[in-house]
Design a protein around this motif. Structure first.
Motif, PDB file in Angstrom:
ATOM      1  N   THR A 130      36.487  69.142  51.663  1.00 40.36           N
ATOM      2  CA  THR A 130      37.716  69.761  52.174  1.00 40.36           C
ATOM      3  C   THR A 130      37.420  71.015  52.976  1.00 40.36           C
ATOM      4  N   HIS A 156      36.067  70.167  56.514  1.00 37.33           N
ATOM      5  CA  HIS A 156      37.093  69.747  57.463  1.00 37.33           C
ATOM      6  C   HIS A 156      38.013  70.910  57.842  1.00 37.33           C
ATOM      7  N   ALA A 157      38.321  71.765  56.862  1.00 32.00           N
ATOM      8  CA  ALA A 157      39.148  72.942  57.171  1.00 32.00           C
ATOM      9  C   ALA A 157      38.437  73.858  58.158  1.00 32.00           C
ATOM     10  N   TRP A 158      37.125  73.970  58.062  1.00 34.15           N
ATOM     11  CA  TRP A 158      36.362  74.824  58.994  1.00 34.15           C
ATOM     12  C   TRP A 158      36.504  74.324  60.422  1.00 34.15           C
ATOM     13  N   VAL A 161      38.973  72.634  61.674  1.00 29.91           N
ATOM     14  CA  VAL A 161      40.340  72.947  62.126  1.00 29.91           C
ATOM     15  C   VAL A 161      40.409  74.407  62.564  1.00 29.91           C
TER      16      VAL A 161
END
Length: 760
Positions: free
Chosen positions: A22, A25-27, A29
């Motif tokens: 998670t 993937h947040a990085w 974004v």
């Protein structure tokens, strides 16, 4: 086009997904948002990308190493130091104090470069021994020398006259591009091992390339070279983001792969890159800001010479590695991995070389008797250990000049070059047999191995290597009829009937198609002529070949993995028929023969128990018959299986007693209730006193041991009466009845029991 499509799909599969977890993937974004803000000319987007990239490095290091220190933590710290240096430098540029002297930014950059180098060396260091594989440094050294000379003339040489004397800040900052080239050389070193080549490594390289280009442009700007600021900023930002992406990419673990420090790898692209770097040195003589012609020529010549020497050393190591790999592949291609002996490929060369010498050659094919039973009972691991043990014994017993090879499975071949004649070859075969005198120790027990051997001589039996092996194999097949024997090939030996070689394939279908059936031969109690049981005998009604005798297919099955399935099939049919007889009030015991591999199968007692429960037959109604040779193939394992079967209530019988080699002491330990005297003794009972003495003494011995004796092969009334007089318990044979189908058995039993009692 299909090949290109597959290559593109493989490349996409290697690159995507770009991150795992998670946070990863947040990085991405977060970074994409920062890039969008940069396109909108938001003033803080640069800091957002720089510090966000540092956060990505930290996340990646924590996912790989956790709290333990490792190379990714070193790169994360280096990234943070670079970011801190950039922040301090931007403050100094805004205040106009960066040129006055060395600043805290220079300290951060220097520490960051050293930490980055330390992290890369952590990847390069061998994971097991901690040793740095120096051979991989050759590519990096060539690139560093050649690119360093070009970079020096393009970026450093033009500013030497403008910069104050060392240790001025300008002179110190000239070392930044050189240090960046050193980092690129370390990355090239790291990529020398194919285990590390990955998208993560590619991202590291791209980041360093853009970082080096940015430092070079910044150095030029420091001395008045007009350079647009926007491309310079984008180069540095791209380097930061690339490093963060490298730490989060799922392929980052490959940089920590265990590598062989002795290997030197090379690909066409990699060697082309090194050659291109080598070519760049003489081309750099065209640079406008180089020193005078003599100095430039000497420098270029020295650098090119050293780089060429390193490249030669690199190619020398690559050639040595290729030779080593070729030798290793040749060894694998010509050696059996289980026994370490030459394999079939090498065997052909050994026999061919012996035949070329013009002398007589002996070829001995060896087959281990009942080896399939060992694999079935103990598993292939133990089977391989037995093969290795026997191979070592045979190799040790060979004289100088002879060789042994592994043909495959449980077959071996001995090549005896320059023998004097058949007698010497047979003497060599006897040495092979004597090597089997000592039992093989397996899993706490012992196994008495025996082998059948076939001998062929060249050139009289053939001048082709495989023809000699074929004839020796044919002789060995005949030797299997008398295990432990050696048979010399002669033209009189009958070749293997091709029809029988197809039987095994057909037998697999026969098990499912109902081609196998049982016939039953009555077992008669001699004192009152009562039928007390039957022996189940297997018959195969082949749809094309008709009735196939058991002697044609049972020996073949015993050498394959079909025997356990066949045993379960026969046992199931016999118990199903026994249940039918019980419902009709016929209290018959049904006897089923067991093979060697079935007896050595530790799962046999459980299989028998399941079959009895499924048929709803009492264990006392089942008799299992085993031969002496089967019981003695592995006495320890056989005894364990027999005890487990006896404890379940199953009746046990020794079949063909007198033809094997069991000792009386071992017979006393076996939990059997019955001995079946072989028909070879019974048929001579009335004609030879020796046979009568053997039969009589065996009956008396069995009675003292609490066993019944059943005589096989009774062909006439006189033999039956003689057995009754010797107090033999029961008998079976054609005088009573041949084997019959189950539907005919009640009438046969009635006819036998109507006969008058035997006259003693």
């Amino acid at each position: 086009m299909q090949g290109i499509g597959r290559a593109m799909r493989a490349r996409l599969h290697a690159w995507f997904p770009l991150a795992s977890g998670t946070l990863g993937h947040a990085w991405w974004v977060f970074i994409l948002v920062g890039i969008v803000l940069g396109l909108l000319e938001w003033p803080w987007f640069g800091r957002m990308l720089v510090w966000g990239s540092s956060a990505g490095m930290i996340i990646g290091a924590a996912q790989v190493h956790g709290r333990r220190w490792g190379p990714w933590w070193g790169l994360a710290l280096a990234h943070a130091l670079f970011a801190a240096g950039a922040f301090v430098q931007s403050r100094a540029d805004a205040a106009g104090t960066s040129a006055a002297g060395l600043t805290a930014a220079d300290l951060f950059y220097t520490l960051a470069t050293g930490m980055f180098a330390w992290g890369l060396l952590g990847f390069i260091r061998d994971r097991r021994s901690g040793v740095i594989p120096w051979r991989g440094a050759l590519d990096g050294a060539v690139i560093l020398l050649c690119a360093g000379l070009v970079g020096w003339w393009l970026f450093v040489q033009p500013t030497l006259e403008l910069a104050p004397a060392f240790p001025s800040p300008q002179r110190f900052r000239m070392l930044y591009p050189v240090a960046d080239l050193a980092l690129l050389a370390l990355v090239a070193w790291l990529a020398s091992a194919p285990e590390t080549r990955s998208p993560s490594l590619t991202l590291l390289v791209l980041g360093l390339v853009f970082w080096t280009a940015g430092d070079a442009l910044y150095h030029a700007m420091s001395f008045g070279v007009e350079t647009p600021a926007q491309p310079l900023l984008l180069m540095w930002l791209f380097a930061y983001v690339s490093w963060g992406a490298a730490a989060l990419h799922p392929s980052r673990h490959r940089l920590l792969a265990i590598r062989d420090a002795a290997r030197v790898h090379g690909t066409a692209g990699r060697l082309s890159l090194v050659a291109l770097a080598l070519l760049a040195t003489p081309v750099s003589l065209l640079a406008p800001s180089r020193p005078d012609a003599l100095t430039a020529t000497i420098a270029a010549t020295l650098v090119t010479g050293v780089a060429a020497l390193l490249l030669w050393w690199r190619l020398r190591g690559l050639r040595a590695w290729e030779d080593h790999q070729r030798d290793a592949l040749t060894l694998v291609a010509e050696t059996d991995p289980v026994t370490g002996l030459p394999n079939r490929r090498r065997l052909q060369e050994l026999i061919g070389d012996a035949l070329d010498s013009g002398t007589q050659v002996g070829v001995l094919v060896i087959d281990i008797d009942r080896f399939g039973a060992v694999n079935e009972a103990y598993g292939h691991r133990v089977g391989d250990a037995v093969l290795s043990e026997l191979a070592a014994r045979w190799r040790a017993s060979l004289p100088a000049g002879d060789a042994i090879a592994h043909l495959g499975a449980d077959a071996f071949c001995v090549v005896m070059p320059s023998i004097a004649g058949e007698a010497q070859a047979l003497a060599g075969a006897q040495r092979m047999q004597h090597a089997l005198d000592t039992p093989v120790h397996i899993d706490g027990g012992t196994l008495k191995a025996s082998a059948s051997m076939g001998l062929a001589l060249g050139p009289q039996d053939g001048s082709d290597p495989w023809r000699l092996v074929q004839k020796a194999t044919l002789a060995m097949r005949h030797a299997q009829q008398q295990p432990g024997k050696v048979v010399r090939f002669t033209p009189a030996l009958r070749r293997e009937d091709p029809r029988t070689l197809l039987l095994l394939n057909d037998l697999r279908d026969a098990l499912a198609d109902g081609q196998l059936r049982l016939q039953y031969q009555p077992k008669v109690r001699l004192r009152d002529m009562r039928v007390i049981g039957v022996e189940a005998l297997l018959r195969w009604q082949h749809p094309v070949n008709g009735l196939v005798p058991p002697g044609e297919f049972i020996p073949l099955v015993e050498r394959t993995d079909l025997m356990p399935d066949l045993t379960r099939h026969v046992l199931g049919m016999a118990l199903k028929q026994c249940a039918v007889w019980q419902r009709r009030g016929m209290g018959l015991t049904v006897a089923v023969n067991l093979s060697t591999c079935s007896l050595l199968d530790a799962a046999l007692p459980a299989d028998v128990g399941r079959q009895l429960a499924r048929a709803k037959v009492s264990p006392r109604q089942l008799a299992l018959e085993i031969t002496e040779s089967a019981a003695m193939s592995d006495p320890g394992a056989s005894l364990d299986t027999l005890r487990a079967l006896s404890a379940s209530g199953v009746h046990l019988s020794i079949d063909d007693y007198g033809t094997g080699h069991s000792s009386l002491a071992y017979l006393q330990e076996m939990p059997v209730q019955e001995l079946k005297l072989d028909k070879s003794f019974i048929g001579k009972l009335l004609r030879q006193d020796a046979s009568a003495a053997i039969v009589g003494s065996t009956i008396r011995l069995a009675r003292k041991l609490g066993m019944h004796v059943v005589a096989e092969g009774v062909e006439d009334a006189g033999t039956a009466a003689a057995l009754r007089k010797m107090h033999c318990f029961a008998a079976q044979g054609y005088w009573f009845s041949p084997p019959v189908d189950a539907v005919a058995l009640p009438g046969v039993i009635a006819e036998i029991e109507r006969r008058p009692a035997l006259v003693v």
